[in-house]
Design a protein around this motif. Structure first.
Motif, PDB file in Angstrom:
ATOM      1  N   THR A   7      41.732  44.114  46.763  1.00 59.04           N
ATOM      2  CA  THR A   7      41.012  43.626  45.598  1.00 59.04           C
ATOM      3  C   THR A   7      41.989  43.088  44.558  1.00 59.04           C
ATOM      4  OG1 THR A   7      39.253  45.230  45.975  1.00 59.04           O
ATOM      5  CG2 THR A   7      39.371  44.219  43.792  1.00 59.04           C
ATOM      6  N   ARG A   8      41.821  41.821  44.204  1.00 57.81           N
ATOM      7  CA  ARG A   8      42.636  41.202  43.163  1.00 57.81           C
ATOM      8  C   ARG A   8      41.838  41.144  41.867  1.00 57.81           C
ATOM      9  NH1 ARG A   8      44.250  35.468  45.111  1.00 57.81           N
ATOM     10  NH2 ARG A   8      42.169  35.564  46.082  1.00 57.81           N
ATOM     11  N   VAL A   9      42.508  41.367  40.755  1.00 55.60           N
ATOM     12  CA  VAL A   9      41.904  41.206  39.433  1.00 55.60           C
ATOM     13  C   VAL A   9      42.596  40.035  38.762  1.00 55.60           C
ATOM     14  CG1 VAL A   9      41.370  42.292  37.227  1.00 55.60           C
ATOM     15  CG2 VAL A   9      41.484  43.688  39.299  1.00 55.60           C
ATOM     16  N   LEU A  10      41.824  38.995  38.428  1.00 55.13           N
ATOM     17  CA  LEU A  10      42.390  37.781  37.856  1.00 55.13           C
ATOM     18  C   LEU A  10      41.712  37.483  36.523  1.00 55.13           C
ATOM     19  CD1 LEU A  10      42.437  35.458  41.010  1.00 55.13           C
ATOM     20  CD2 LEU A  10      44.314  36.847  40.099  1.00 55.13           C
ATOM     21  N   PRO A  11      42.483  37.067  35.522  1.00 52.74           N
ATOM     22  CA  PRO A  11      41.851  36.636  34.272  1.00 52.74           C
ATOM     23  C   PRO A  11      41.054  35.360  34.510  1.00 52.74           C
ATOM     24  CG  PRO A  11      44.187  36.108  34.256  1.00 52.74           C
ATOM     25  CD  PRO A  11      43.944  36.923  35.498  1.00 52.74           C
ATOM     26  N   ALA A  12      39.889  35.276  33.921  1.00 56.12           N
ATOM     27  CA  ALA A  12      39.024  34.124  34.153  1.00 56.12           C
ATOM     28  C   ALA A  12      39.589  32.891  33.457  1.00 56.12           C
ATOM     29  CB  ALA A  12      37.619  34.417  33.640  1.00 56.12           C
ATOM     30  N   THR A  19      39.377  29.608  42.636  1.00 61.59           N
ATOM     31  CA  THR A  19      39.742  30.612  43.642  1.00 61.59           C
ATOM     32  C   THR A  19      38.530  31.467  44.015  1.00 61.59           C
ATOM     33  OG1 THR A  19      42.021  30.718  42.827  1.00 61.59           O
ATOM     34  CG2 THR A  19      41.238  32.592  44.119  1.00 61.59           C
ATOM     35  N   ALA A  20      37.776  31.875  42.989  1.00 61.31           N
ATOM     36  CA  ALA A  20      36.595  32.699  43.239  1.00 61.31           C
ATOM     37  C   ALA A  20      35.531  31.922  44.000  1.00 61.31           C
ATOM     38  CB  ALA A  20      36.030  33.203  41.913  1.00 61.31           C
ATOM     39  N   SER A  21      35.354  30.643  43.678  1.00 63.79           N
ATOM     40  CA  SER A  21      34.385  29.820  44.391  1.00 63.79           C
ATOM     41  C   SER A  21      34.752  29.699  45.861  1.00 63.79           C
ATOM     42  CB  SER A  21      34.305  28.436  43.741  1.00 63.79           C
ATOM     43  OG  SER A  21      33.446  27.588  44.461  1.00 63.79           O
ATOM     44  N   ALA A  22      36.036  29.489  46.148  1.00 63.52           N
ATOM     45  CA  ALA A  22      36.486  29.399  47.537  1.00 63.52           C
ATOM     46  C   ALA A  22      36.264  30.719  48.271  1.00 63.52           C
ATOM     47  CB  ALA A  22      37.959  29.000  47.580  1.00 63.52           C
ATOM     48  N   PHE A  32      32.074  39.414  38.799  1.00 63.31           N
ATOM     49  CA  PHE A  32      32.259  38.541  37.644  1.00 63.31           C
ATOM     50  C   PHE A  32      31.369  39.022  36.502  1.00 63.31           C
ATOM     51  CE2 PHE A  32      28.859  36.774  40.212  1.00 63.31           C
ATOM     52  CZ  PHE A  32      27.893  36.390  39.293  1.00 63.31           C
ATOM     53  N   PRO A  33      31.749  38.704  35.268  1.00 62.05           N
ATOM     54  CA  PRO A  33      30.953  39.164  34.135  1.00 62.05           C
ATOM     55  C   PRO A  33      29.744  38.276  33.894  1.00 62.05           C
ATOM     56  CG  PRO A  33      32.831  37.924  33.354  1.00 62.05           C
ATOM     57  CD  PRO A  33      32.966  37.998  34.861  1.00 62.05           C
ATOM     58  N   THR A  34      28.674  38.881  33.467  1.00 63.36           N
ATOM     59  CA  THR A  34      27.552  38.155  32.873  1.00 63.36           C
ATOM     60  C   THR A  34      27.388  38.716  31.464  1.00 63.36           C
ATOM     61  OG1 THR A  34      25.711  39.611  33.425  1.00 63.36           O
ATOM     62  CG2 THR A  34      26.485  38.113  35.158  1.00 63.36           C
ATOM     63  N   LEU A 170      37.720  40.164  44.982  1.00 65.97           N
ATOM     64  CA  LEU A 170      38.226  39.588  43.745  1.00 65.97           C
ATOM     65  C   LEU A 170      37.370  40.034  42.570  1.00 65.97           C
ATOM     66  CD1 LEU A 170      40.138  37.442  42.416  1.00 65.97           C
ATOM     67  CD2 LEU A 170      38.422  35.727  42.995  1.00 65.97           C
ATOM     68  N   ILE A 171      38.019  40.264  41.430  1.00 68.55           N
ATOM     69  CA  ILE A 171      37.328  40.534  40.174  1.00 68.55           C
ATOM     70  C   ILE A 171      37.807  39.511  39.153  1.00 68.55           C
ATOM     71  CG2 ILE A 171      36.897  42.181  38.314  1.00 68.55           C
ATOM     72  CD1 ILE A 171      37.668  44.422  40.311  1.00 68.55           C
ATOM     73  N   LEU A 172      36.880  38.787  38.558  1.00 66.55           N
ATOM     74  CA  LEU A 172      37.202  37.889  37.445  1.00 66.55           C
ATOM     75  C   LEU A 172      37.034  38.671  36.144  1.00 66.55           C
ATOM     76  CD1 LEU A 172      35.425  34.553  38.445  1.00 66.55           C
ATOM     77  CD2 LEU A 172      37.885  35.008  38.419  1.00 66.55           C
ATOM     78  N   ASP A 173      38.117  38.806  35.404  1.00 64.97           N
ATOM     79  CA  ASP A 173      38.117  39.604  34.182  1.00 64.97           C
ATOM     80  C   ASP A 173      37.964  38.683  32.977  1.00 64.97           C
ATOM     81  OD1 ASP A 173      38.501  41.346  32.101  1.00 64.97           O
ATOM     82  OD2 ASP A 173      40.427  42.119  32.809  1.00 64.97           O
ATOM     83  N   ASP A 174      36.856  38.833  32.255  1.00 60.86           N
ATOM     84  CA  ASP A 174      36.648  38.079  31.028  1.00 60.86           C
ATOM     85  C   ASP A 174      36.197  39.014  29.911  1.00 60.86           C
ATOM     86  OD1 ASP A 174      36.604  35.929  29.328  1.00 60.86           O
ATOM     87  OD2 ASP A 174      34.685  35.143  30.025  1.00 60.86           O
ATOM     88  N   GLY A 175      36.745  40.229  29.936  1.00 61.70           N
ATOM     89  CA  GLY A 175      36.442  41.174  28.872  1.00 61.70           C
ATOM     90  C   GLY A 175      35.107  41.858  29.035  1.00 61.70           C
ATOM     91  N   PRO A 176      34.716  42.639  28.029  1.00 59.81           N
ATOM     92  CA  PRO A 176      33.465  43.410  28.119  1.00 59.81           C
ATOM     93  C   PRO A 176      32.232  42.531  28.007  1.00 59.81           C
ATOM     94  CG  PRO A 176      34.495  43.705  25.977  1.00 59.81           C
ATOM     95  CD  PRO A 176      35.479  42.926  26.811  1.00 59.81           C
TER      96      PRO A 176
END
Length: 324
Positions: A7-12, A19-22, A32-34, A170-176
Protein backbone atom coordinates in the motif's frame (compact mmCIF):
# COMPACT_ATOMS: atom_id res chain seq x y z
CA UNK A 1 -2.85 -6.67 -9.24
CA UNK A 2 -1.09 -8.70 -6.56
CA UNK A 3 -3.26 -10.45 -4.01
CA UNK A 4 -1.34 -8.63 -1.23
CA UNK A 5 -0.34 -5.23 -2.63
CA UNK A 6 2.17 -2.92 -1.02
CA UNK A 7 0.00 0.00 0.00
CA UNK A 8 1.40 3.36 -1.09
CA UNK A 9 0.28 6.66 0.42
CA UNK A 10 0.65 9.57 -2.01
CA UNK A 11 -0.24 13.24 -1.59
CA UNK A 12 -3.03 14.15 -3.99
CA UNK A 13 -1.76 16.13 -6.98
CA UNK A 14 -2.21 15.90 -10.79
CA UNK A 15 0.56 13.29 -11.16
CA UNK A 16 -0.75 11.02 -8.42
CA UNK A 17 -4.31 11.37 -9.72
CA UNK A 18 -3.07 9.86 -13.00
CA UNK A 19 -1.27 7.11 -11.07
CA UNK A 20 -4.47 6.32 -9.19
CA UNK A 21 -6.50 6.29 -12.41
CA UNK A 22 -4.08 3.81 -13.98
CA UNK A 23 -4.31 1.65 -10.86
CA UNK A 24 -8.12 1.56 -11.13
CA UNK A 25 -7.87 0.67 -14.84
CA UNK A 26 -5.66 -2.28 -13.93
CA UNK A 27 -8.23 -3.57 -11.45
CA UNK A 28 -6.57 -2.14 -8.36
CA UNK A 29 -7.99 -0.62 -5.20
CA UNK A 30 -7.50 3.09 -4.45
CA UNK A 31 -8.64 4.88 -1.31
CA UNK A 32 -9.46 8.54 -1.82
CA UNK A 33 -11.13 11.34 0.13
CA UNK A 34 -14.63 12.60 -0.46
CA UNK A 35 -16.35 15.37 1.47
CA UNK A 36 -18.00 12.70 3.66
CA UNK A 37 -15.41 9.98 4.44
CA UNK A 38 -12.53 8.29 2.64
CA UNK A 39 -13.84 5.80 0.09
CA UNK A 40 -12.26 2.58 -1.13
CA UNK A 41 -12.47 2.83 -4.91
CA UNK A 42 -12.63 0.16 -7.60
CA UNK A 43 -13.71 0.19 -11.24
CA UNK A 44 -17.47 -0.32 -10.99
CA UNK A 45 -17.53 -2.04 -14.39
CA UNK A 46 -14.94 -4.72 -13.46
CA UNK A 47 -16.54 -7.52 -11.49
CA UNK A 48 -13.21 -8.94 -10.32
CA UNK A 49 -12.06 -5.53 -9.06
CA UNK A 50 -15.31 -5.23 -7.09
CA UNK A 51 -14.77 -8.72 -5.67
CA UNK A 52 -11.27 -7.71 -4.50
CA UNK A 53 -12.81 -4.69 -2.80
CA UNK A 54 -15.24 -6.86 -0.85
CA UNK A 55 -12.36 -9.12 0.16
CA UNK A 56 -10.18 -6.21 1.27
CA UNK A 57 -12.90 -4.92 3.59
CA UNK A 58 -13.31 -8.36 5.18
CA UNK A 59 -16.38 -10.54 5.83
CA UNK A 60 -18.10 -9.39 2.65
CA UNK A 61 -21.86 -9.63 2.31
CA UNK A 62 -22.16 -8.54 -1.35
CA UNK A 63 -24.43 -5.71 -0.38
CA UNK A 64 -24.93 -3.13 -3.13
CA UNK A 65 -22.32 -0.39 -3.43
CA UNK A 66 -22.59 3.29 -4.32
CA UNK A 67 -21.22 4.17 -7.76
CA UNK A 68 -19.55 7.58 -7.91
CA UNK A 69 -19.72 9.57 -11.16
CA UNK A 70 -18.66 12.97 -12.46
CA UNK A 71 -22.07 14.57 -12.84
CA UNK A 72 -25.71 14.32 -13.82
CA UNK A 73 -25.03 13.49 -17.47
CA UNK A 74 -22.85 10.55 -16.45
CA UNK A 75 -25.48 9.42 -13.94
CA UNK A 76 -28.22 9.46 -16.59
CA UNK A 77 -26.22 6.94 -18.62
CA UNK A 78 -26.45 4.50 -15.69
CA UNK A 79 -29.92 5.12 -14.25
CA UNK A 80 -33.43 6.27 -15.15
CA UNK A 81 -34.26 9.68 -13.68
CA UNK A 82 -37.82 10.72 -12.88
CA UNK A 83 -38.76 14.37 -12.12
CA UNK A 84 -38.05 13.97 -8.38
CA UNK A 85 -34.61 12.56 -9.13
CA UNK A 86 -33.86 15.39 -11.54
CA UNK A 87 -34.85 17.97 -8.92
CA UNK A 88 -32.73 16.44 -6.17
CA UNK A 89 -29.71 15.90 -8.40
CA UNK A 90 -29.88 19.46 -9.71
CA UNK A 91 -30.20 20.88 -6.20
CA UNK A 92 -27.63 18.79 -4.33
CA UNK A 93 -25.04 17.37 -6.73
CA UNK A 94 -22.16 17.50 -6.31
CA UNK A 95 -22.59 16.83 -2.62
CA UNK A 96 -23.33 14.27 0.12
CA UNK A 97 -26.50 12.82 -1.41
CA UNK A 98 -26.85 9.31 -2.86
CA UNK A 99 -29.85 8.48 -5.05
CA UNK A 100 -31.10 4.91 -5.59
CA UNK A 101 -32.70 4.66 -9.04
CA UNK A 102 -33.74 2.05 -11.60
CA UNK A 103 -30.80 0.92 -13.72
CA UNK A 104 -30.66 1.69 -17.41
CA UNK A 105 -31.04 -1.51 -19.49
CA UNK A 106 -27.46 -1.15 -20.78
CA UNK A 107 -25.92 -0.05 -17.47
CA UNK A 108 -22.23 -1.10 -17.56
CA UNK A 109 -21.84 -1.35 -13.77
CA UNK A 110 -21.15 -4.95 -12.75
CA UNK A 111 -23.94 -7.08 -11.30
CA UNK A 112 -21.74 -7.72 -8.26
CA UNK A 113 -21.60 -3.98 -7.50
CA UNK A 114 -25.40 -3.75 -7.57
CA UNK A 115 -25.86 -7.13 -5.79
CA UNK A 116 -27.79 -8.43 -8.79
CA UNK A 117 -30.59 -5.89 -8.34
CA UNK A 118 -32.34 -3.77 -10.97
CA UNK A 119 -31.50 -0.57 -9.10
CA UNK A 120 -28.28 1.37 -8.64
CA UNK A 121 -27.04 3.81 -5.98
CA UNK A 122 -25.34 6.91 -7.43
CA UNK A 123 -23.49 9.90 -6.03
CA UNK A 124 -21.56 12.86 -7.41
CA UNK A 125 -18.95 13.84 -4.81
CA UNK A 126 -17.91 17.44 -4.31
CA UNK A 127 -14.40 16.98 -2.88
CA UNK A 128 -11.66 18.12 -5.28
CA UNK A 129 -9.54 14.95 -5.27
CA UNK A 130 -12.57 12.72 -5.74
CA UNK A 131 -13.75 14.83 -8.65
CA UNK A 132 -10.31 14.93 -10.27
CA UNK A 133 -9.96 11.15 -9.99
CA UNK A 134 -13.38 10.51 -11.51
CA UNK A 135 -12.63 12.92 -14.37
CA UNK A 136 -9.28 11.26 -15.05
CA UNK A 137 -10.70 7.73 -14.86
CA UNK A 138 -13.77 8.41 -16.96
CA UNK A 139 -15.88 5.53 -15.62
CA UNK A 140 -18.01 4.97 -12.51
CA UNK A 141 -16.12 4.09 -9.35
CA UNK A 142 -17.65 2.13 -6.47
CA UNK A 143 -16.36 3.46 -3.18
CA UNK A 144 -17.69 2.22 0.16
CA UNK A 145 -15.95 3.56 3.25
CA UNK A 146 -12.24 2.67 3.23
CA UNK A 147 -12.18 0.60 6.41
CA UNK A 148 -12.40 -3.00 7.55
CA UNK A 149 -15.96 -4.22 7.91
CA UNK A 150 -17.42 -3.20 11.26
CA UNK A 151 -14.77 -0.58 11.99
CA UNK A 152 -15.34 3.16 12.30
CA UNK A 153 -15.50 4.98 8.96
CA UNK A 154 -12.23 6.77 8.10
CA UNK A 155 -12.03 10.54 7.80
CA UNK A 156 -8.24 10.79 7.36
CA UNK A 157 -5.66 8.89 5.30
CA UNK A 158 -3.99 7.55 8.43
CA UNK A 159 -7.26 5.88 9.43
CA UNK A 160 -7.33 4.10 6.06
CA UNK A 161 -3.73 2.94 6.38
CA UNK A 162 -4.32 1.60 9.90
CA UNK A 163 -7.21 -0.54 8.65
CA UNK A 164 -6.17 -1.56 5.14
CA UNK A 165 -2.36 -1.57 4.96
CA UNK A 166 -1.30 -4.43 2.68
CA UNK A 167 -4.87 -5.01 1.48
CA UNK A 168 -5.14 -2.17 -1.06
CA UNK A 169 -2.81 -0.61 -3.60
CA UNK A 170 -2.90 3.12 -3.06
CA UNK A 171 -4.18 5.87 -0.77
CA UNK A 172 -4.55 9.43 -2.04
CA UNK A 173 -4.01 11.74 0.92
CA UNK A 174 -5.78 15.10 0.77
CA UNK A 175 -6.26 15.74 4.46
CA UNK A 176 -9.33 15.22 6.63
CA UNK A 177 -12.86 15.01 5.24
CA UNK A 178 -14.92 18.11 6.04
CA UNK A 179 -18.35 16.45 6.51
CA UNK A 180 -17.18 13.36 8.38
CA UNK A 181 -20.35 11.26 8.09
CA UNK A 182 -21.57 9.20 5.16
CA UNK A 183 -23.89 10.53 2.47
CA UNK A 184 -27.65 10.70 2.91
CA UNK A 185 -29.34 8.00 0.80
CA UNK A 186 -32.74 8.51 -0.83
CA UNK A 187 -34.50 5.85 -2.91
CA UNK A 188 -36.59 7.01 -5.86
CA UNK A 189 -38.14 3.68 -6.84
CA UNK A 190 -41.63 4.84 -5.94
CA UNK A 191 -42.38 7.46 -3.33
CA UNK A 192 -39.10 9.16 -2.24
CA UNK A 193 -37.79 7.22 0.75
CA UNK A 194 -35.04 8.08 3.20
CA UNK A 195 -32.81 5.00 3.46
CA UNK A 196 -29.95 6.46 5.50
CA UNK A 197 -29.56 9.82 7.24
CA UNK A 198 -26.24 11.44 6.46
CA UNK A 199 -24.40 14.56 5.47
CA UNK A 200 -27.40 16.24 3.82
CA UNK A 201 -30.26 17.07 6.22
CA UNK A 202 -33.68 15.56 5.60
CA UNK A 203 -35.31 18.99 5.81
CA UNK A 204 -33.29 20.29 2.87
CA UNK A 205 -34.36 17.33 0.73
CA UNK A 206 -38.02 17.65 1.71
CA UNK A 207 -37.93 21.36 0.91
CA UNK A 208 -36.89 20.61 -2.67
CA UNK A 209 -39.37 17.74 -3.05
CA UNK A 210 -42.22 19.69 -1.52
CA UNK A 211 -43.33 16.74 0.60
CA UNK A 212 -42.01 14.47 3.39
CA UNK A 213 -39.70 11.54 2.76
CA UNK A 214 -41.08 8.09 3.54
CA UNK A 215 -39.40 5.76 6.00
CA UNK A 216 -38.04 2.48 4.61
CA UNK A 217 -40.12 -0.69 4.80
CA UNK A 218 -38.60 -2.69 7.67
CA UNK A 219 -40.65 -5.78 6.82
CA UNK A 220 -38.13 -6.86 4.20
CA UNK A 221 -34.99 -8.99 4.31
CA UNK A 222 -32.76 -7.42 6.96
CA UNK A 223 -29.57 -8.94 5.57
CA UNK A 224 -29.98 -8.10 1.89
CA UNK A 225 -30.22 -4.31 1.61
CA UNK A 226 -31.19 -2.61 -1.60
CA UNK A 227 -28.56 0.03 -0.84
CA UNK A 228 -26.42 0.94 2.16
CA UNK A 229 -28.94 1.71 4.86
CA UNK A 230 -31.98 0.02 3.31
CA UNK A 231 -33.52 -3.41 3.71
CA UNK A 232 -34.93 -5.20 0.70
CA UNK A 233 -35.05 -8.47 -1.18
CA UNK A 234 -31.95 -9.72 -2.96
CA UNK A 235 -31.90 -11.16 -6.44
CA UNK A 236 -33.50 -14.62 -6.57
CA UNK A 237 -33.89 -16.69 -9.74
CA UNK A 238 -37.30 -17.85 -10.93
CA UNK A 239 -35.89 -21.37 -11.27
CA UNK A 240 -35.44 -23.52 -8.19
CA UNK A 241 -31.85 -23.66 -6.90
CA UNK A 242 -30.29 -26.86 -5.58
CA UNK A 243 -27.02 -26.50 -3.67
CA UNK A 244 -23.90 -28.64 -3.19
CA UNK A 245 -24.66 -30.78 -6.23
CA UNK A 246 -22.04 -33.10 -7.70
CA UNK A 247 -24.31 -34.94 -10.15
CA UNK A 248 -26.85 -32.62 -11.83
CA UNK A 249 -30.11 -33.99 -13.17
CA UNK A 250 -30.92 -33.94 -16.87
CA UNK A 251 -33.60 -31.26 -16.47
CA UNK A 252 -31.33 -28.86 -14.59
CA UNK A 253 -28.80 -26.24 -15.62
CA UNK A 254 -25.41 -26.46 -13.90
CA UNK A 255 -23.61 -23.66 -12.09
CA UNK A 256 -20.16 -25.15 -11.73
CA UNK A 257 -17.13 -24.26 -9.62
CA UNK A 258 -13.75 -25.77 -10.38
CA UNK A 259 -13.53 -28.86 -12.61
CA UNK A 260 -17.07 -29.62 -13.77
CA UNK A 261 -18.44 -33.18 -14.09
CA UNK A 262 -19.45 -34.47 -17.54
CA UNK A 263 -22.85 -32.96 -18.27
CA UNK A 264 -24.76 -32.43 -21.50
CA UNK A 265 -27.06 -29.68 -20.18
CA UNK A 266 -26.58 -25.92 -19.99
CA UNK A 267 -23.48 -25.15 -17.92
CA UNK A 268 -21.79 -22.00 -16.71
CA UNK A 269 -18.68 -22.13 -14.53
CA UNK A 270 -18.03 -19.54 -11.83
CA UNK A 271 -14.32 -20.35 -12.04
CA UNK A 272 -12.86 -23.43 -13.74
CA UNK A 273 -9.66 -22.94 -11.70
CA UNK A 274 -11.46 -22.56 -8.36
CA UNK A 275 -10.62 -18.85 -7.97
CA UNK A 276 -13.06 -17.30 -5.47
CA UNK A 277 -12.45 -13.75 -6.74
CA UNK A 278 -13.43 -14.81 -10.25
CA UNK A 279 -16.41 -16.71 -8.86
CA UNK A 280 -17.68 -13.73 -6.90
CA UNK A 281 -17.37 -11.50 -9.95
CA UNK A 282 -19.50 -13.87 -12.05
CA UNK A 283 -22.05 -14.98 -9.45
CA UNK A 284 -25.04 -12.74 -10.20
CA UNK A 285 -24.55 -12.55 -13.96
CA UNK A 286 -24.28 -16.35 -14.24
CA UNK A 287 -27.42 -16.86 -12.14
CA UNK A 288 -29.28 -14.46 -14.41
CA UNK A 289 -28.09 -16.20 -17.58
CA UNK A 290 -29.01 -19.66 -16.29
CA UNK A 291 -32.38 -18.36 -15.17
CA UNK A 292 -33.17 -17.40 -18.78
CA UNK A 293 -32.26 -20.86 -20.09
CA UNK A 294 -35.80 -22.16 -19.58
CA UNK A 295 -34.88 -24.85 -17.03
CA UNK A 296 -36.91 -25.75 -13.98
CA UNK A 297 -33.91 -25.81 -11.66
CA UNK A 298 -30.28 -24.73 -11.31
CA UNK A 299 -27.86 -27.19 -9.75
CA UNK A 300 -24.94 -25.52 -7.96
CA UNK A 301 -21.65 -27.29 -7.27
CA UNK A 302 -20.06 -26.86 -3.80
CA UNK A 303 -18.11 -23.65 -3.16
CA UNK A 304 -15.57 -23.55 -0.29
CA UNK A 305 -16.95 -21.56 2.65
CA UNK A 306 -13.84 -19.46 3.18
CA UNK A 307 -12.83 -15.93 2.19
CA UNK A 308 -15.18 -14.68 -0.51
CA UNK A 309 -16.74 -18.14 -0.55
CA UNK A 310 -18.63 -17.23 2.64
CA UNK A 311 -20.45 -14.41 0.85
CA UNK A 312 -20.97 -16.49 -2.30
CA UNK A 313 -22.56 -19.26 -0.25
CA UNK A 314 -24.69 -16.75 1.66
CA UNK A 315 -26.18 -15.42 -1.58
CA UNK A 316 -26.61 -18.91 -3.03
CA UNK A 317 -28.44 -20.00 0.12
CA UNK A 318 -30.80 -17.04 -0.23
CA UNK A 319 -31.37 -17.86 -3.88
CA UNK A 320 -32.21 -21.44 -2.89
CA UNK A 321 -34.59 -20.47 -0.08
CA UNK A 322 -38.27 -21.42 -0.62
CA UNK A 323 -40.18 -18.76 -2.51
CA UNK A 324 -42.87 -16.96 -0.53
Amino acid sequence: MNAEPQTRVLPADPATIETASACLTAGGLVAFPTETVYGLGADATQGEAVARLYAAKGRPAFNPLISHVTGLDAARRLACFNPDAERLATAFWPGPLTLVLPKQPNCPVSDLATAGLDSIALRVPAQRTARALLEAFGKPVVAPSANRSGHVSPTDAKHVLADLRGRIDLILDDGPCPVGVESTIVALLGEPTLLRPGGLPRADIERVLGRPLKAPDRAVDEEAPLAPGMLASHYAPKAAVRLNVREPRADEALLAFGPAPPFSGVTLNLSPTGDLVEAAAKLFSHLRRLDTAGVAAIAVMPVPNEGLGEAINDRLARAAAPKA
